[in-house]
Write a protein that holds these residues in place. Structure first.
Motif: not given
Length: 202
Positions: A9-15, A100-105, A161-163, A167-170
């Motif tokens: 999540i942190l890596q994706r947010a920074v990216q 990374g979205m598939t992993i979170l889902a 947190p993953a869900v 949703n936020t990243f989507t």
């Protein structure tokens, strides 16, 4: 699993933040450039999706101009050729944003069931202890049930947190995809109306 989820999540947010900043800088550099050559130099080395789309569009424009008298020019006009290149670059950037979205889902959907499995396993041990002791007591039940509750809590701590992050990243990805789509349309129109010989990008 929870630690790995938070790391992702942190890596994706920074990216996502860095990509949005890079897009703003790339868009400003493009439209402020004196000509296409200056724009290409300003965007050289940029990892912004808009910079990638621009480079692919310019490469397609030059390639078509160089081979317009050959079979390529007869088979495909400039509009279609540039559109294909920009559309391909746009698809590549959209695919990169989905990393990374598939992993979170997957974590959001499977972690509760893993916690449920821990609950069932704990209850099983509680029943085994009760059967071995021959009588029901707090001592024989409390330990396994406590372990089961810990497993359930751990599963929820990873899933929730993953869900929420998914949703936020989507939504963020959808907004960025729309921005890239609008940028691609503007770039396409600009490349066709102001080709390589133009004095200014705008």
């Amino acid at each position: 699993m929870s630690v790995a989820t938070w790391s992702l999540i942190l890596q994706r947010a920074v990216q996502t933040y860095l990509l949005r900043q890079a897009n703003r800088q790339a868009e400003a550099a493009l439209w402020d450039a004196a000509d296409w050559s200056a724009a290409e130099q300003a965007l050289a080395g940029s990892t912004a999706p808009m910079a990638h789309i621009t480079r692919e569009g310019l490469a397609a424009l030059r390639h078509h101009q160089q081979h317009a008298e050959r079979s390529l020019g007869k088979a495909c006009d400039l509009d279609e050729f540039v559109t294909r290149a920009i559309r391909k670059a746009l698809a590549q950037e959209n695919a990169r944003q989905e990393s990374g979205m598939t992993i979170l889902a997957s974590v959001g959907s499977t972690a509760p069931f893993i916690g449920l499995f821990g609950t069932v396993w704990g209850i099983y041990h509680a029943l085994v202890n009760i059967g071995a002791a021959g009588q029901v007591s707090i001592a024989t039940v409390a330990g396994p049930i406590g372990e089961a509750l810990i497993a359930t809590a751990a599963g929820l701590a990873a899933a929730i947190p993953a869900v929420l992050a998914y949703n936020t990243f989507t939504r963020t990805q959808r907004v960025m995809s729309q921005q890239l789509d609008h940028f691609a349309h503007d770039l396409h129109a600009q490349l066709l109306t102001q080709p390589e010989s133009a004095h200014g990008v705008r």
